[in-house]
Design a protein around this motif. Structure first.
Motif, PDB file in Angstrom:
ATOM      1  N   ASP A 146       8.504  -1.379  14.826  1.00 26.30           N
ATOM      2  CA  ASP A 146       7.460  -1.524  13.668  1.00 26.30           C
ATOM      3  C   ASP A 146       7.565  -3.165  13.166  1.00 26.30           C
ATOM      4  OD1 ASP A 146       6.725   0.651  13.549  1.00 26.30           O
ATOM      5  OD2 ASP A 146       7.896   1.463  11.884  1.00 26.30           O
ATOM      6  N   SER A 172      -0.958  -5.968   4.550  1.00 24.73           N
ATOM      7  CA  SER A 172      -0.609  -4.692   3.766  1.00 24.73           C
ATOM      8  C   SER A 172       0.457  -4.218   4.290  1.00 24.73           C
ATOM      9  CB  SER A 172      -1.790  -3.874   3.667  1.00 24.73           C
ATOM     10  OG  SER A 172      -2.002  -3.150   5.016  1.00 24.73           O
ATOM     11  N   GLU A 190       0.869  -1.238   0.027  1.00 25.06           N
ATOM     12  CA  GLU A 190      -0.065   0.054   0.081  1.00 25.06           C
ATOM     13  C   GLU A 190       0.700   1.244   0.093  1.00 25.06           C
ATOM     14  OE1 GLU A 190      -2.995   0.041  -0.403  1.00 25.06           O
ATOM     15  OE2 GLU A 190      -3.904  -1.977   0.241  1.00 25.06           O
ATOM     16  N   GLU A 191       1.111   1.836  -0.953  1.00 24.45           N
ATOM     17  CA  GLU A 191       2.228   3.012  -1.394  1.00 24.45           C
ATOM     18  C   GLU A 191       1.829   4.321  -0.342  1.00 24.45           C
ATOM     19  OE1 GLU A 191       3.912   5.768  -5.081  1.00 24.45           O
ATOM     20  OE2 GLU A 191       2.196   4.463  -5.283  1.00 24.45           O
ATOM     21  N   HIS A 192       0.538   4.449  -0.335  1.00 25.20           N
ATOM     22  CA  HIS A 192       0.263   5.688   0.592  1.00 25.20           C
ATOM     23  C   HIS A 192       0.009   5.333   2.145  1.00 25.20           C
ATOM     24  CE1 HIS A 192       0.106   7.836  -3.070  1.00 25.20           C
ATOM     25  NE2 HIS A 192      -0.832   6.963  -3.447  1.00 25.20           N
ATOM     26  N   SER A 193       0.399   3.914   2.435  1.00 28.33           N
ATOM     27  CA  SER A 193       0.197   3.730   4.001  1.00 28.33           C
ATOM     28  C   SER A 193       1.429   3.854   4.837  1.00 28.33           C
ATOM     29  CB  SER A 193      -0.282   2.274   3.876  1.00 28.33           C
ATOM     30  OG  SER A 193      -0.399   1.737   5.406  1.00 28.33           O
ATOM     31  N   THR A 194       1.290   4.014   6.071  1.00 26.44           N
ATOM     32  CA  THR A 194       2.567   4.273   7.085  1.00 26.44           C
ATOM     33  C   THR A 194       2.614   2.940   7.786  1.00 26.44           C
ATOM     34  OG1 THR A 194       1.160   5.688   8.711  1.00 26.44           O
ATOM     35  CG2 THR A 194       2.271   6.596   6.493  1.00 26.44           C
ATOM     36  N   LYS A 195       1.531   2.086   7.863  1.00 28.09           N
ATOM     37  CA  LYS A 195       1.653   1.070   8.925  1.00 28.09           C
ATOM     38  C   LYS A 195       1.380  -0.152   8.336  1.00 28.09           C
ATOM     39  CE  LYS A 195      -0.247   4.078  12.635  1.00 28.09           C
ATOM     40  NZ  LYS A 195      -1.339   4.223  13.562  1.00 28.09           N
ATOM     41  N   PHE A 196       1.682  -1.406   9.072  1.00 28.61           N
ATOM     42  CA  PHE A 196       1.286  -2.791   8.660  1.00 28.61           C
ATOM     43  C   PHE A 196      -0.175  -3.199   9.065  1.00 28.61           C
ATOM     44  CE2 PHE A 196       5.724  -2.712   9.720  1.00 28.61           C
ATOM     45  CZ  PHE A 196       6.386  -2.974   8.482  1.00 28.61           C
ATOM     46  N   PHE A 197      -1.019  -3.736   8.273  1.00 26.74           N
ATOM     47  CA  PHE A 197      -2.099  -3.999   8.640  1.00 26.74           C
ATOM     48  C   PHE A 197      -2.384  -5.587   8.408  1.00 26.74           C
ATOM     49  CE2 PHE A 197      -2.641   0.200   8.001  1.00 26.74           C
ATOM     50  CZ  PHE A 197      -3.737   0.685   8.972  1.00 26.74           C
ATOM     51  N   PRO A 213       3.715  -0.855   4.075  1.00 26.71           N
ATOM     52  CA  PRO A 213       3.808   0.492   3.469  1.00 26.71           C
ATOM     53  C   PRO A 213       5.066   0.408   2.458  1.00 26.71           C
ATOM     54  CG  PRO A 213       4.653   0.453   5.699  1.00 26.71           C
ATOM     55  CD  PRO A 213       3.901  -0.932   5.410  1.00 26.71           C
ATOM     56  N   LYS A 214       5.862  -0.634   2.598  1.00 26.27           N
ATOM     57  CA  LYS A 214       6.966  -0.721   1.828  1.00 26.27           C
ATOM     58  C   LYS A 214       7.728  -2.401   1.599  1.00 26.27           C
ATOM     59  CE  LYS A 214      10.308  -0.242   5.490  1.00 26.27           C
ATOM     60  NZ  LYS A 214      11.674   0.551   6.011  1.00 26.27           N
TER      61      LYS A 214
END
Length: 261
Positions: A194, A106, A92-99, A108-109
């Motif tokens: 993280d 998902s 997810e390119e625009h995310s900052t967290k793990f889900f 962020p990188k």
């Protein structure tokens, strides 16, 4: 972007040392019990554990089959249970967290450390499933003997077969004890909050710790049953020896009486 992950249990163990010496790729990280490869030229990742599990990331069916055929050269006691665990990483390119979800996570990188954590937990889940199948078989067979005791009041199993059964149970338990480290957290999560959170959430998603406790509980049940079976057979053997002694004494008395006629 998605990366498909699949963990496969193909043996009781792998010879990691021999594999690393003969596989023509440089390991990203590894130890005597596991080795992780980041094959960046084709965006593939491999994680191999000495408890018989290999985890693929971004492998198609053909490449996976070819590698499995190669890996069998380093397998110790191959299995034929066809056990595997699938999971997925979604970028997810625009995310900052793990889900973490049931069938995907998902992120962020995409980087090797994240791949390692996800592949590690997927591999642990596959290994636990393998031991769950083995303990289920042991419990099923012990139930047969318990039912026989209930209905007939005796066991038909021979001493030799019981010893083989005991050996099988101990072999499974020893394998689990030897691989207790599969529950250990990897070193790379210790200094990264993280990754540590990702690892904990994945363990919770795959029910790693509860499944291991349940595995240990079921093995204890089988061991208790073994103790019962052994006691029953010992009583049977004692009764047989007593009859043998009685027959020998009677035979000796008969010979004595006959010789005095």
């Amino acid at each position: 972007m998605e990366i498909q992950i699949e963990a496969v249990q193909i043996a009781e163990a792998f010879n990691i040392k021999k594999f690393r010496a003969e596989f023509r790729a440089e390991a990203f990280s590894g130890s005597t019990s596991e080795v992780f490869y980041a094959l960046t030229e084709n965006n593939r990742y491999l994680y191999i554990f000495d408890y018989g599990v290999v985890v693929f990331a971004n492998y198609d069916a053909v490449a996976k089959s070819e590698f499995l055929n190669f890996l069998k050269n380093y397998a110790i006691n191959p299995t034929n249970l066809n056990l595997s665990e699938e999971y997925k990483i979604v970028f997810e390119e625009h995310s900052t967290k793990f889900f973490v979800k049931n069938d995907f996570v998902s992120v962020p990188k995409i980087d090797p450390d994240i791949l390692r954590i996800v592949m590690l937990n997927t591999g642990q889940s596959a290994a636990l499933e393998y031991y769950e199948v083995l303990t289920d078989e042991l419990i099923t067979s012990s139930k047969y003997y318990i039912l026989e005791l209930e209905q007939r009041g005796k066991l038909s199993i021979s001493k030799t077969d019981l010893l083989k059964y005991i050996g099988k149970v101990l072999n499974v338990k020893n394998s689990i004890v030897d691989n207790l480290y599969i529950l250990d957290d990897p070193n790379l999560v210790w200094d990264n909050e993280d990754l540590n959170l990702l690892n904990r959430n994945l363990k919770a998603n795959f029910d790693i710790n509860p499944r291991f406790k349940d595995l240990d509980y079921r093995l204890q049940i089988v061991e208790d049953n073994l103790t019962l079976f052994t006691d029953v057979l010992n009583v049977r053997e004692s009764a047989r020896l007593e009859w043998i002694i009685i027959i020998l004494i009677a035979f000796e008395i008969a010979l004595t009486l006959f010789s005095h006629k």
